[in-house]
Enzyme design. Structure first.
Site, PDB file in Angstrom:
ATOM      1  N   ASP A   1      80.900  90.463  38.830  1.00 49.53           N
ATOM      2  CA  ASP A   1      78.872  90.647  38.634  1.00 49.53           C
ATOM      3  C   ASP A   1      78.528  89.806  37.628  1.00 49.53           C
ATOM      4  O   ASP A   1      77.410  89.483  37.966  1.00 49.53           O
ATOM      5  CB  ASP A   1      79.232  92.379  39.040  1.00 49.53           C
ATOM      6  CG  ASP A   1      78.546  92.701  41.081  1.00 49.53           C
ATOM      7  OD1 ASP A   1      78.839  91.305  42.032  1.00 49.53           O
ATOM      8  OD2 ASP A   1      78.200  93.777  40.630  1.00 49.53           O
TER       9      ASP A   1
ATOM     10  N   ARG B   1      77.441 105.521  43.187  1.00 45.73           N
ATOM     11  CA  ARG B   1      76.351 104.679  44.267  1.00 45.73           C
ATOM     12  C   ARG B   1      75.910 105.450  45.231  1.00 45.73           C
ATOM     13  O   ARG B   1      75.686 104.555  46.079  1.00 45.73           O
ATOM     14  CB  ARG B   1      77.254 103.352  43.712  1.00 45.73           C
ATOM     15  CG  ARG B   1      76.241 102.240  43.819  1.00 45.73           C
ATOM     16  CD  ARG B   1      76.282 100.684  45.106  1.00 45.73           C
ATOM     17  NE  ARG B   1      75.064  99.636  44.610  1.00 45.73           N
ATOM     18  CZ  ARG B   1      75.120  98.769  45.467  1.00 45.73           C
ATOM     19  NH1 ARG B   1      75.628  98.699  46.192  1.00 45.73           N
ATOM     20  NH2 ARG B   1      74.443  98.042  45.069  1.00 45.73           N
TER      21      ARG B   1
ATOM     22  N   ASP C   1      72.996  89.041  52.028  1.00 48.04           N
ATOM     23  CA  ASP C   1      73.602  90.159  51.220  1.00 48.04           C
ATOM     24  C   ASP C   1      73.500  91.814  51.738  1.00 48.04           C
ATOM     25  O   ASP C   1      73.112  91.546  52.430  1.00 48.04           O
ATOM     26  CB  ASP C   1      73.554  89.696  49.884  1.00 48.04           C
ATOM     27  CG  ASP C   1      74.722  90.308  48.965  1.00 48.04           C
ATOM     28  OD1 ASP C   1      74.953  91.914  48.669  1.00 48.04           O
ATOM     29  OD2 ASP C   1      75.870  89.322  48.313  1.00 48.04           O
TER      30      ASP C   1
ATOM     31  N   CYS D   1      85.294  92.032  48.101  1.00 45.50           N
ATOM     32  CA  CYS D   1      84.548  92.016  46.830  1.00 45.50           C
ATOM     33  C   CYS D   1      84.610  93.302  46.361  1.00 45.50           C
ATOM     34  O   CYS D   1      84.373  94.037  47.363  1.00 45.50           O
ATOM     35  CB  CYS D   1      82.987  91.405  46.641  1.00 45.50           C
ATOM     36  SG  CYS D   1      81.840  92.116  45.790  1.00 45.50           S
TER      37      CYS D   1
ATOM     38  N   ASN E   1      81.900  99.493  46.842  1.00 52.88           N
ATOM     39  CA  ASN E   1      81.583  99.686  45.153  1.00 52.88           C
ATOM     40  C   ASN E   1      81.614 100.609  45.019  1.00 52.88           C
ATOM     41  O   ASN E   1      80.290 101.638  44.127  1.00 52.88           O
ATOM     42  CB  ASN E   1      79.861  99.108  45.987  1.00 52.88           C
ATOM     43  CG  ASN E   1      79.387  98.003  46.247  1.00 52.88           C
ATOM     44  OD1 ASN E   1      79.858  96.983  44.957  1.00 52.88           O
ATOM     45  ND2 ASN E   1      78.475  97.526  46.853  1.00 52.88           N
TER      46      ASN E   1
ATOM     47  N   TRP F   1      83.406  90.619  52.434  1.00 52.53           N
ATOM     48  CA  TRP F   1      83.989  92.350  52.809  1.00 52.53           C
ATOM     49  C   TRP F   1      84.021  93.376  50.828  1.00 52.53           C
ATOM     50  O   TRP F   1      84.553  93.247  50.002  1.00 52.53           O
ATOM     51  CB  TRP F   1      85.188  92.289  52.396  1.00 52.53           C
ATOM     52  CG  TRP F   1      85.735  93.576  53.131  1.00 52.53           C
ATOM     53  CD1 TRP F   1      85.917  94.841  52.712  1.00 52.53           C
ATOM     54  CD2 TRP F   1      86.061  94.395  54.603  1.00 52.53           C
ATOM     55  NE1 TRP F   1      86.934  95.447  53.148  1.00 52.53           N
ATOM     56  CE2 TRP F   1      86.639  95.605  54.512  1.00 52.53           C
ATOM     57  CE3 TRP F   1      85.926  93.557  55.392  1.00 52.53           C
ATOM     58  CZ2 TRP F   1      87.450  96.065  55.249  1.00 52.53           C
ATOM     59  CZ3 TRP F   1      86.607  93.587  56.697  1.00 52.53           C
ATOM     60  CH2 TRP F   1      87.247  95.632  56.786  1.00 52.53           C
ATOM     61  N   ASP F   2      82.311  94.055  50.936  1.00 51.67           N
ATOM     62  CA  ASP F   2      81.998  94.726  49.421  1.00 51.67           C
ATOM     63  C   ASP F   2      83.393  96.003  49.548  1.00 51.67           C
ATOM     64  O   ASP F   2      82.588  96.723  50.581  1.00 51.67           O
ATOM     65  CB  ASP F   2      80.919  94.774  49.507  1.00 51.67           C
ATOM     66  CG  ASP F   2      80.452  95.058  47.465  1.00 51.67           C
ATOM     67  OD1 ASP F   2      81.583  94.788  46.466  1.00 51.67           O
ATOM     68  OD2 ASP F   2      79.314  94.819  47.311  1.00 51.67           O
TER      69      ASP F   2
HETATM   70  C1  DGJ Z   1      78.418  94.368  44.733  1.00 54.34           C
HETATM   71  C2  DGJ Z   1      78.249  93.439  44.985  1.00 54.34           C
HETATM   72  O1  DGJ Z   1      79.368  92.344  43.799  1.00 54.34           O
HETATM   73  C3  DGJ Z   1      76.878  92.522  44.968  1.00 54.34           C
HETATM   74  O2  DGJ Z   1      77.386  90.611  44.679  1.00 54.34           O
HETATM   75  C4  DGJ Z   1      76.173  92.773  45.809  1.00 54.34           C
HETATM   76  O3  DGJ Z   1      77.324  92.160  46.511  1.00 54.34           O
HETATM   77  C5  DGJ Z   1      76.416  94.162  45.700  1.00 54.34           C
HETATM   78  N1  DGJ Z   1      77.271  94.780  45.700  1.00 54.34           N
HETATM   79  C6  DGJ Z   1      75.278  94.315  46.648  1.00 54.34           C
HETATM   80  O4  DGJ Z   1      74.898  95.409  47.038  1.00 54.34           O
END
Ligand code: DGJ
Length: 706
Positions: free
Chosen positions: A509, A407, A331, A487, A444, A441-442
């Protein structure tokens, strides 16, 4: 199947019918519900208050309209008349994703001669599920540009009272929690304005009253808006389509394609769930992984967060292989100089001091007998990065205004072709150099400063999504063997648009088993459980602080695609044995977990759960749960679903380390569904607080009695 009789058009799915009347001044919805015959009396359904297939601004109907277009002469009223109806191939929605597969399609064409606009409504019916896909296109046949302020993908007008809009809302860590809002004499709205489908309001909604449930979804990952508006004439208008700030210039000769919508009807929620899940599994998810069993993975995120080195990763990977896992996912934190979330997004190069060489680390993990998977967040950029130093213009921000950060990061301007190319290159390099079999593939953060040079503000959010889809199209075509899991800080972008490219989505999460039950249940209303990533994590849980037995965490995670998200090398020997047995059990019944038909068990007084049943109903696995133990309360009975009432079943509780009694018994299918299965759920063998109790039962058909 679609049939026509004069000006009537009747569409049939296996259990539903939709009947339209199309003539001179427009088109009208006559019926949508349970299957009916193509009888002689449909025009009786045409009422004083017509149920329209679409509505445009500027008429005497003052409810919210689905289409608002600003014309070049300064006016905004449009009036469409019916032109013709044609049978045809399902249209392409490219560059947007859409459902695929064998479908019967009909196109209704309408024209506004004054505004020189043509409107096309396409309805596609499938023969394997009760879903109807709807596509809308608007063409500017004039010589001057027009501006689209609103274009709904779907309108459904109903007549009647007592409907509620059921929505799936929440936030980070509490995604897709079900809410019900009565639709009376006003407008009820479900909208995402974050730039993505969002954790706050999923595009899947239902309109329901007793015995009647309509389900709707949108094949789109951006801003969306669903409204249900009631009035005192007992009319109800449902609209679904692009939401948020939107205004699109349609040049002369151009066509705008709206995101595809899908609707279904059922007599209860279970029927809607079944149709929506089948629609997504058969007509949205595609490619190599569509029908393949998914690997059991171990992800290091909650085990290490950013604090890892090569040795620690290899120790976890070794323990994962010993436990029987099949895929190891590295990760966040392996690139640039990423030791926390303040830097390096965009620098997709090996952080060699930490990894000791990413490519060789991947090789070493493979040598342990595991596939290698990797985390990336390709749509983002950190200001502390080489990419930002070199290409500040790649970031989504007006250069002289201080942007909002979430973030600590900014987003890339994916509306720009050059940025799209950069992302495709960066992701390709990592997949090739690490031979990754899986990419997480995140995403955030949300869009706060929509801006791209040369892009009108009202077009930006949609152009971003088109850019994202273009990137995903190129990457999934280039790497057809890779399993992509979407993700967004957990399940912030769980929608059919993403599922069209990535067959799995990280559900949340929040890995707390108790809270996951609600999140997973909400998600499974519309999405196949095989698309839901579900992991066993540490106890006490990192998000909630709740303690839950390891066996219960596993039982709940079996409601999606199983993974472990913890440092399993640090488990004690007994726990290691338990995990090994769990993975072996999961693999033994994996087909059933991943491809069985899913049923929710009714939530009553904190009890609930789910069942997977094989297509021939000879096997089933149930997870029965109770969210609290009340002193003096007896064990509950669980009414199973989906079994064959004529069959007898041998019921074998899974041998859980926290339950002494695992004796099997035989019971009739009808009794198990109507009377319920007794379970000794409440055990005192583990001292867990705020926990959830869960047992897993495997059912197989007993030999027929003579
Ligand atoms: C958010 C994701 O949902 C988590 O599982 C993890 O990958 C973090 N980001 C990593 O920054």
């Amino acid at each position: 199947m679609i049939r026509r009789k004069g000006n009537l058009i009747k569409m049939d799915t296996p259990h539903t019918s939709l009947v339209l009347k199309a003539e001179g001044d427009g088109a009208e919805l006559l019926y949508y519900g349970k299957t009916v015959r193509f009888g002689p009396d449909f025009s009786l359904l045409s009422g004083e208050d017509k149920r329209l297939l679409f509505s445009s601004y500027g008429s005497v109907d003052f409810r919210e309209s689905g289409l608002v277009v600003l014309l070049s002469d300064g006016s905004a009223a449009t009036r469409f008349s019916f032109v013709r109806v044609r049978r045809m191939e399902k249209p392409s929605a490219l560059p947007l994703p859409a459902s695929y597969g064998e479908a019967d399609t009909v196109c209704l064409e309408f024209a506004d001669e004054y505004a020189k606009l043509r409107l096309y409504l396409y309805y596609s019916v499938f023969s394997d599920c009760d879903a109807i896909a709807v596509n809308v296109q608007l063409t500017n046949a004039g010589k001057k540009p027009v501006r689209i302020r609103k274009i709904s993908s779907l309108q459904l007008d109903l007549i009647g009272e007592g409907y509620s809009l059921v929505t799936f809302d929440g936030s980070w860590g509490a995604e897709r929690t079900r809410h019900e809002t009565p639709v009376n004499g006003t407008l009820v709205c479900n909208e995402s304005r974050t730039g993505s489908s969002s954790p706050f309001h999923n595009p899947f909604v239902m309109l329901e009253r007793k015995g009647e449930v309509y389900g709707f979804n949108l094949v789109y990952s951006g801003n969306h808006r669903e409204t249900a508006e009631g009035n005192n004439r007992r009319q109800l208008r449902f609209l679904s389509g692009i939401g948020g700030l939107f205004e699109w210039t349609l040049e002369a000769g151009e066509t705008f394609t709206a995101p595809e919508a899908v609707m279904t009807f059922g007599e209860n929620r279970d029927e809607v769930t079944s149709s929506m899940q089948t629609f997504a599994a058969e007509h949205i998810v595609r490619g190599r992984w569509q029908k393949r069993v998914r690997p059991v993975l171990v992800n290091n995120w909650e085990g290490t967060y950013f604090a890892f080195d090569r040795e620690r990763i290899l120790t976890i990977a070794k323990a994962s292989a010993e436990a029987g896992a099949e895929l190891f996912v590295l990760d966040d934190g392996w690139f640039g100089h990423r030791d926390d979330d303040t830097s390096s997004l965009g620098d997709w190069t090996d952080y060699a001091e930490k990894t000791g060489g990413l490519a060789s680390l991947a090789d070493e993990i493979r040598a342990l007998g595991l596939k290698f998977g990797i985390w990336m967040e390709p749509e983002m950029i950190s200001e502390d990065s080489e990419l930002y130093a070199k290409h500040p213009e790649f970031a989504m921000r007006p250069m002289r205004r201080e942007p909002a950060r979430m973030r600590n990061q900014l987003m890339l301007n994916l509306a720009d072709k050059q940025v799209q190319n950069y992302v495709v290159r960066a992701v390709s390099n990592i997949i090739v150099s690490t031979k990754a079999a899986y990419v997480k593939w995140d995403y955030n953060r949300h869009i706060t400063d929509p801006y791209g040079k040369g892009v009108a503000a009202g077009e930006y959010a949609h152009r971003y999504i088109l850019g994202l889809y273009a990137v995903l199209q190129r990457l999934t075509e280039k790497f057809p063997l890779v399993l992509f899991e979407s993700c967004a800080s957990g399940g912030g972008r769980f929608d059919p648009g993403m599922l069209a490219f990535m067959p799995q989505t990280w559900t949340s999460d929040n890995t707390d088993a108790r809270e996951r039950l609600t999140i997973q249940e909400g998600t499974a209303y519309a999405y196949p459980t095989i698309s839901m990533g579900a992991h066993v994590s540490a106890s006490p849980n990192h998000q909630s602080g709740n303690r839950t037995p390891l066996e219960t965490r596993f039982n709940v995670a079996c409601g999606g695609v199983l993974g472990y998200e913890m440092d399993i090398s640090r488990l004690n020997d007994r726990e290691k044995e338990i995990v090994k047995a769990q993975i072996a059990y999961y693999k033994k019944y994996r087909e059933l977990f991943q491809f069985g038909r899913y049923y929710r068990l009714e939530e009553k007084d904190g009890t609930g759960g789910f069942v997977f049943v094989s297509a021939d109903q000879t096997k089933a696995i149930a997870v029965v749960t109770a969210k609290e133990k009340v002193t003096g309360q007896a064990n509950a009975r669980y009414r199973l679903k989906g079994l064959n009432p004529q069959y007898d079943y041998i019921v074998k509780p899974r041998e859980q380390s926290n339950y002494a009694s695992c004796e099997e018994f035989t019971a009739a299918g009808d009794m198990l569904m109507q009377g319920g299965v007794p379970t000794d759920l409440f055990c005192d063998t583990e001292n867990d607080t705020n926990s959830v109790y869960a047992r897993m039962l495997f059912l197989r058909r007993a030999p027929a009695r003579r």
